[in-house]
Design a protein around this motif. Structure first.
Motif, mmCIF file in Angstrom:
data_model
loop_
_atom_site.group_PDB
_atom_site.id
_atom_site.type_symbol
_atom_site.label_atom_id
_atom_site.label_comp_id
_atom_site.label_asym_id
_atom_site.label_seq_id
_atom_site.Cartn_x
_atom_site.Cartn_y
_atom_site.Cartn_z
ATOM 1 N N GLY A 34 48.896 114.595 67.482
ATOM 2 C CA GLY A 34 50.149 114.821 68.211
ATOM 3 C C GLY A 34 50.887 113.539 68.562
ATOM 4 O O GLY A 34 52.091 113.406 68.253
ATOM 5 N N PRO A 35 50.243 112.550 69.189
ATOM 6 C CA PRO A 35 50.919 111.288 69.520
ATOM 7 C C PRO A 35 51.450 110.561 68.285
ATOM 8 O O PRO A 35 52.511 109.932 68.341
ATOM 9 C CB PRO A 35 49.820 110.479 70.212
ATOM 10 C CG PRO A 35 48.886 111.513 70.766
ATOM 11 C CD PRO A 35 48.890 112.617 69.753
ATOM 12 N N LEU A 36 50.733 110.666 67.163
ATOM 13 C CA LEU A 36 51.190 110.035 65.930
ATOM 14 C C LEU A 36 52.473 110.700 65.439
ATOM 15 O O LEU A 36 53.406 110.033 64.984
ATOM 16 C CB LEU A 36 50.102 110.141 64.865
ATOM 17 C CG LEU A 36 50.428 109.554 63.490
ATOM 18 C CD1 LEU A 36 50.689 108.057 63.585
ATOM 19 C CD2 LEU A 36 49.296 109.835 62.501
ATOM 20 N N ASN A 37 52.532 112.006 65.553
ATOM 21 C CA ASN A 37 53.727 112.750 65.157
ATOM 22 C C ASN A 37 54.922 112.366 66.024
ATOM 23 O O ASN A 37 56.049 112.185 65.533
ATOM 24 C CB ASN A 37 53.456 114.250 65.254
ATOM 25 C CG ASN A 37 54.567 115.073 64.639
ATOM 26 O OD1 ASN A 37 55.185 114.674 63.667
ATOM 27 N ND2 ASN A 37 54.828 116.231 65.229
ATOM 28 N N GLU A 38 54.683 112.215 67.312
ATOM 29 C CA GLU A 38 55.752 111.812 68.224
ATOM 30 C C GLU A 38 56.233 110.396 67.923
ATOM 31 O O GLU A 38 57.429 110.112 67.968
ATOM 32 C CB GLU A 38 55.256 111.904 69.667
ATOM 33 C CG GLU A 38 54.946 113.325 70.127
ATOM 34 C CD GLU A 38 54.359 113.360 71.520
ATOM 35 O OE1 GLU A 38 54.252 112.278 72.143
ATOM 36 O OE2 GLU A 38 54.008 114.457 71.990
ATOM 37 N N ALA A 49 48.968 110.161 55.496
ATOM 38 C CA ALA A 49 47.549 110.160 55.856
ATOM 39 C C ALA A 49 46.732 110.481 54.611
ATOM 40 O O ALA A 49 46.935 111.523 53.980
ATOM 41 C CB ALA A 49 47.273 111.181 56.952
ATOM 42 N N ILE A 50 45.819 109.600 54.245
ATOM 43 C CA ILE A 50 45.048 109.739 53.011
ATOM 44 C C ILE A 50 43.616 110.155 53.324
ATOM 45 O O ILE A 50 42.993 109.641 54.255
ATOM 46 C CB ILE A 50 45.045 108.419 52.220
ATOM 47 C CG1 ILE A 50 46.485 108.089 51.798
ATOM 48 C CG2 ILE A 50 44.138 108.511 50.992
ATOM 49 C CD1 ILE A 50 46.613 106.763 51.063
ATOM 50 N N SER A 51 43.109 111.090 52.524
ATOM 51 C CA SER A 51 41.732 111.537 52.670
ATOM 52 C C SER A 51 41.179 111.873 51.299
ATOM 53 O O SER A 51 41.896 112.393 50.442
ATOM 54 C CB SER A 51 41.651 112.768 53.576
ATOM 55 O OG SER A 51 40.338 113.283 53.612
ATOM 56 N N GLN A 70 42.566 122.026 59.025
ATOM 57 C CA GLN A 70 43.353 121.671 60.193
ATOM 58 C C GLN A 70 44.354 120.545 59.915
ATOM 59 O O GLN A 70 45.436 120.515 60.485
ATOM 60 C CB GLN A 70 42.440 121.287 61.356
ATOM 61 C CG GLN A 70 41.442 122.378 61.738
ATOM 62 C CD GLN A 70 42.127 123.707 62.020
ATOM 63 O OE1 GLN A 70 43.222 123.768 62.572
ATOM 64 N NE2 GLN A 70 41.459 124.790 61.636
ATOM 65 N N TYR A 71 44.001 119.624 59.058
ATOM 66 C CA TYR A 71 44.923 118.527 58.745
ATOM 67 C C TYR A 71 46.156 119.048 58.011
ATOM 68 O O TYR A 71 47.281 118.610 58.258
ATOM 69 C CB TYR A 71 44.211 117.458 57.915
ATOM 70 C CG TYR A 71 43.183 116.697 58.705
ATOM 71 C CD1 TYR A 71 43.529 115.540 59.394
ATOM 72 C CD2 TYR A 71 41.868 117.150 58.790
ATOM 73 C CE1 TYR A 71 42.592 114.841 60.137
ATOM 74 C CE2 TYR A 71 40.921 116.463 59.529
ATOM 75 C CZ TYR A 71 41.281 115.310 60.206
ATOM 76 O OH TYR A 71 40.350 114.629 60.948
ATOM 77 N N ALA A 72 45.940 119.969 57.086
ATOM 78 C CA ALA A 72 47.059 120.553 56.360
ATOM 79 C C ALA A 72 47.961 121.361 57.284
ATOM 80 O O ALA A 72 49.171 121.426 57.090
ATOM 81 C CB ALA A 72 46.544 121.439 55.232
ATOM 82 N N ALA A 73 47.378 121.971 58.301
ATOM 83 C CA ALA A 73 48.163 122.773 59.236
ATOM 84 C C ALA A 73 49.116 121.906 60.043
ATOM 85 O O ALA A 73 50.198 122.355 60.436
ATOM 86 C CB ALA A 73 47.230 123.545 60.167
ATOM 87 N N VAL A 74 48.744 120.655 60.287
ATOM 88 C CA VAL A 74 49.588 119.750 61.065
ATOM 89 C C VAL A 74 50.646 119.083 60.186
ATOM 90 O O VAL A 74 51.764 118.833 60.632
ATOM 91 C CB VAL A 74 48.722 118.672 61.755
ATOM 92 C CG1 VAL A 74 49.598 117.643 62.469
ATOM 93 C CG2 VAL A 74 47.761 119.321 62.745
ATOM 94 N N ALA A 110 52.086 121.229 47.902
ATOM 95 C CA ALA A 110 52.561 122.506 48.426
ATOM 96 C C ALA A 110 53.343 122.243 49.696
ATOM 97 O O ALA A 110 52.933 121.437 50.526
ATOM 98 C CB ALA A 110 51.397 123.457 48.714
ATOM 99 N N GLY A 111 54.478 122.916 49.828
ATOM 100 C CA GLY A 111 55.262 122.807 51.047
ATOM 101 C C GLY A 111 54.689 123.731 52.103
ATOM 102 O O GLY A 111 54.874 124.939 52.046
ATOM 103 N N ILE A 112 53.979 123.191 53.068
ATOM 104 C CA ILE A 112 53.271 124.031 54.032
ATOM 105 C C ILE A 112 54.252 124.675 55.022
ATOM 106 O O ILE A 112 54.281 125.887 55.180
ATOM 107 C CB ILE A 112 52.224 123.193 54.793
ATOM 108 C CG1 ILE A 112 51.300 122.505 53.780
ATOM 109 C CG2 ILE A 112 51.424 124.081 55.719
ATOM 110 C CD1 ILE A 112 50.618 123.441 52.831
ATOM 111 N N TRP A 113 55.062 123.845 55.634
ATOM 112 C CA TRP A 113 55.991 124.411 56.625
ATOM 113 C C TRP A 113 57.030 125.315 55.973
ATOM 114 O O TRP A 113 57.449 126.307 56.526
ATOM 115 C CB TRP A 113 56.680 123.283 57.382
ATOM 116 C CG TRP A 113 55.820 122.732 58.463
ATOM 117 C CD1 TRP A 113 54.471 122.860 58.599
ATOM 118 C CD2 TRP A 113 56.245 121.962 59.586
ATOM 119 N NE1 TRP A 113 54.017 122.210 59.719
ATOM 120 C CE2 TRP A 113 55.096 121.654 60.348
ATOM 121 C CE3 TRP A 113 57.483 121.495 60.013
ATOM 122 C CZ2 TRP A 113 55.159 120.906 61.523
ATOM 123 C CZ3 TRP A 113 57.547 120.741 61.173
ATOM 124 C CH2 TRP A 113 56.391 120.456 61.929
ATOM 125 N N ALA A 114 57.471 124.930 54.775
ATOM 126 C CA ALA A 114 58.501 125.730 54.114
ATOM 127 C C ALA A 114 57.965 127.075 53.656
ATOM 128 O O ALA A 114 58.725 128.011 53.462
ATOM 129 C CB ALA A 114 59.062 124.959 52.910
#
Length: 266
Positions: A34-38, A49-51, A70-74, A110-114
């Motif tokens: 969350g803080p990183l997104n802000e 972010a690489i994994s 969970q990472y993909a969800a964010v 893949a466009g997750i939010w879209a």
């Protein structure tokens, strides 16, 4: 932030997540990111972010990052970078049943939010170039050469070379055999085939009748390195077999008896 920064790369992301984190707990992952997104929103920068993916490639590629969904969800989008794999061919350009790298890389996502599910996959090569440094010395660097867009979904890229891929890729194998038979001169034998150019519309119509989708047909065509081009300005398009295949001099129409997706030629 007076510096002109547009991209922040975290590689690997887990190194920046701190101790005591359960990757499968969405609330914990969101709390850390969350803080990183802000921060990214405040300074108008993109964060990559690489994994690494898990060794066992089963399930959806969306959950491949650190073995957690969970990472993909964010994230706003999820990208998969992998080698391009193709069928290994024998001396007669027939599939051996094994896979090999083509030398190209694939960037799929893949466009997750879209919520659009899938997007096109980009194929590229890494070329070595020499550049001159500020002190006048020549040094080699890698240069990305974007080659083409592919109608391949990220999940297919993710599964391409794992043990169970042969069964999942059965459709494309059938399509490859269909194309090889469609381009074979009906006067030649299957044991000693000779290939010729065929009108693209004829192959596409026959493929549709055989239940082969245009996407699968296109993937098989690229895998076999079959070319398509018109023979005269504004003329019809033809499918041309690779130069390594035995060729027939003149073009012949595609006969109904020469094509069968149910009985592969090899």
């Amino acid at each position: 932030a007076e510096e002109d920064i547009g991209l922040v790369i975290l590689d690997p992301i887990l190194q920046f997540m701190g101790d005591g984190l359960d990757n499968n707990q969405g609330n914990q992952v969101r709390a850390r990111l969350g803080p990183l997104n802000e921060l990214a929103g405040k300074y108008d920068v993109a964060v990559l972010a690489i994994s690494h993916t898990t060794k066992k490639r089963d399930g959806s590629f969306i959950g491949a990052a650190s073995g957690s969904l969970q990472y993909a969800a964010v994230a706003r989008s999820v990208l998969l970078l992998d080698h391009e794999w193709t069928d290994e061919l024998d001396e007669d350009d027939r599939p051996t049943g094994k896979k090999e790298k083509t030398g190209r890389r694939l960037l799929a996502g893949a466009g997750i939010w879209a919520g659009d599910g899938a997007c096109k996959t980009l194929a590229f090569e890494i070329e070595e170039r020499e550049v001159t440094t500020s002190d006048g010395e020549q040094t080699p660097v890698g240069r990305v050469n974007w080659v083409e867009e592919l109608e391949v979904e990220a999940q297919e890229v993710y599964e391409a070379h794992q043990p169970g891929a042969a069964k999942r890729l059965k459709k494309i194998d059938v399509a490859k055999q269909f194309i090889m038979e469609a381009l074979r001169d009906p006067a030649s034998t299957k044991a000693k085939p000779v290939y010729r150019d065929v009108l693209a519309t004829e192959i596409e119509e026959k493929a549709n009748e055989a239940g082969i989708s245009s996407v699968t047909l296109g993937r098989a065509k690229r895998a076999l390195k079959v070319r398509s081009e018109p023979k005269e300005p504004r003329g019809p398009w033809w499918w041309l077999p690779p130069e390594s295949w035995p060729r027939k001099g003149a073009e012949l129409p595609l006969s109904d008896e020469s094509v069968s997706a149910d009985e592969p030629p090899y």
